[in-house]
Design an enzyme around this catalytic site. Structure first.
Site, mmCIF file in Angstrom:
data_model
loop_
_atom_site.group_PDB
_atom_site.id
_atom_site.type_symbol
_atom_site.label_atom_id
_atom_site.label_comp_id
_atom_site.label_asym_id
_atom_site.label_seq_id
_atom_site.Cartn_x
_atom_site.Cartn_y
_atom_site.Cartn_z
ATOM 1 N N HIS A 131 7.016 -2.648 3.296
ATOM 2 C CA HIS A 131 7.179 -3.522 4.457
ATOM 3 C C HIS A 131 6.898 -2.802 5.770
ATOM 4 O O HIS A 131 7.238 -3.302 6.833
ATOM 5 C CB HIS A 131 8.590 -4.111 4.481
ATOM 6 C CG HIS A 131 8.854 -5.076 3.364
ATOM 7 N ND1 HIS A 131 10.048 -5.758 3.236
ATOM 8 C CD2 HIS A 131 8.086 -5.464 2.316
ATOM 9 C CE1 HIS A 131 9.998 -6.531 2.151
ATOM 10 N NE2 HIS A 131 8.813 -6.365 1.584
ATOM 11 N N ASP B 147 10.081 -2.267 -0.110
ATOM 12 C CA ASP B 147 10.726 -2.645 1.145
ATOM 13 C C ASP B 147 10.229 -1.705 2.236
ATOM 14 O O ASP B 147 9.118 -1.187 2.127
ATOM 15 C CB ASP B 147 12.250 -2.617 1.000
ATOM 16 C CG ASP B 147 12.952 -3.618 1.904
ATOM 17 O OD1 ASP B 147 12.889 -3.436 3.137
ATOM 18 O OD2 ASP B 147 13.548 -4.578 1.400
#
Length: 260
Positions: A104, A81
């Site tokens: 991310h 993430d």
């Protein structure tokens, strides 16, 4: 510590700590966020080595919320993430020398979820690299929120085969059904300087998706050069919607910025 949903725990959480120093730790495969900084003033976070598999959900490296005067530097973050996420109520954050990827990218937000009011200002991210990340430098807000994200600088950034290197998204919604509301968190005074590297994205390399009612203003781009990692199959492009600002020495060209 239990996660926000009461299930998977955050590995290490600091709340209401002033003058906090965290240095030299190694984190592997946290069930949720690896490090959470909440309600802190004067935190210095450095030399962390944080890793989780690229497919592990919600394994943010470092999450910051409701905090001021935070320095994060000289860290390696490779997760499933956000490498670093900056949430509401946060100001004066200086991030440097971060090796991010996979993951991310570094995100400001998400802000304004469920009609909430969030404020973020005085953020700088510099001298950092993004290697095979899903996103690069990102600002994301929900429709229907309020508040602001302003005085943000991204400088001396290197992308290596990043998917979506530069994003402002005022329509953030990871769900299948999303609200259609006119209110939005105001995004302004964002500067991109010295961003270079490659992208594997099939969508826009530079994407400013802003609200018609609350447009993005004073977006400044200077010395940005992002090339396709595979030019034989796709090219780099820019997309703007309701974004006002200027661009100088930028590739791909960002002619879509409203220049006034």
């Amino acid at each position: 510590f239990q996660g926000d949903d009461g299930s998977r725990p955050t590995a290490l959480r600091f709340s209401q700590c002033n003058g906090l120093q965290v240095k030299g730790l190694k984190h592997r495969n946290s069930q949720q966020n690896h490090v959470s900084i909440n309600g802190c003033d004067g935190a210095d976070i450095s030399n962390l080595d944080i890793r989780a598999t690229a497919t592990s959900p919600n394994t943010d490296g470092i999450d910051i919320s409701a905090s001021t005067n935070v320095r994060i530097h000289d860290c390696l973050v490779a997760t499933g993430d956000d490498c670093i996420a900056i949430k509401g109520g946060t100001s004066n954050v200086h991030i440097s020398n971060i090796a991010c990827g996979p993951g991310h990218g570094i995100s400001i937000g998400s802000l304004g979820e469920a009609g909430g009011h969030d404020q973020v200002e005085g953020i700088s991210i510099t001298n950092s690299s993004f290697t095979r990340t899903e996103n690069g430098v990102r600002i994301k807000t929900w429709q229907g929120g309020s508040g602001f994200a302003k005085n943000i600088t991204f400088s001396r950034i290197t992308f290596v085969a990043a998917d979506n290197p530069v994003i402002i998204d005022q329509y953030y919604c990871p769900h299948k059904k999303c609200a259609d509301k006119t209110f939005a968190v105001k995004i302004s005074d964002v500067r991109y300087s010295g961003l270079h590297g490659t992208s594997i994205g099939k969508q826009a390399t530079i994407n400013f998706s802003c609200s018609e009612v609350v447009p993005c203003t004073n977006i400044v781009m200077d010395d940005v050069d992002i090339e396709s990692a595979d030019p034989s199959h796709h090219s780099t492009t820019a997309h703007c919607n309701n974004a006002h600002g200027t661009a100088h020495a930028v590739h791909p060209p960002v002619n879509c910025l409203i220049n006034h």
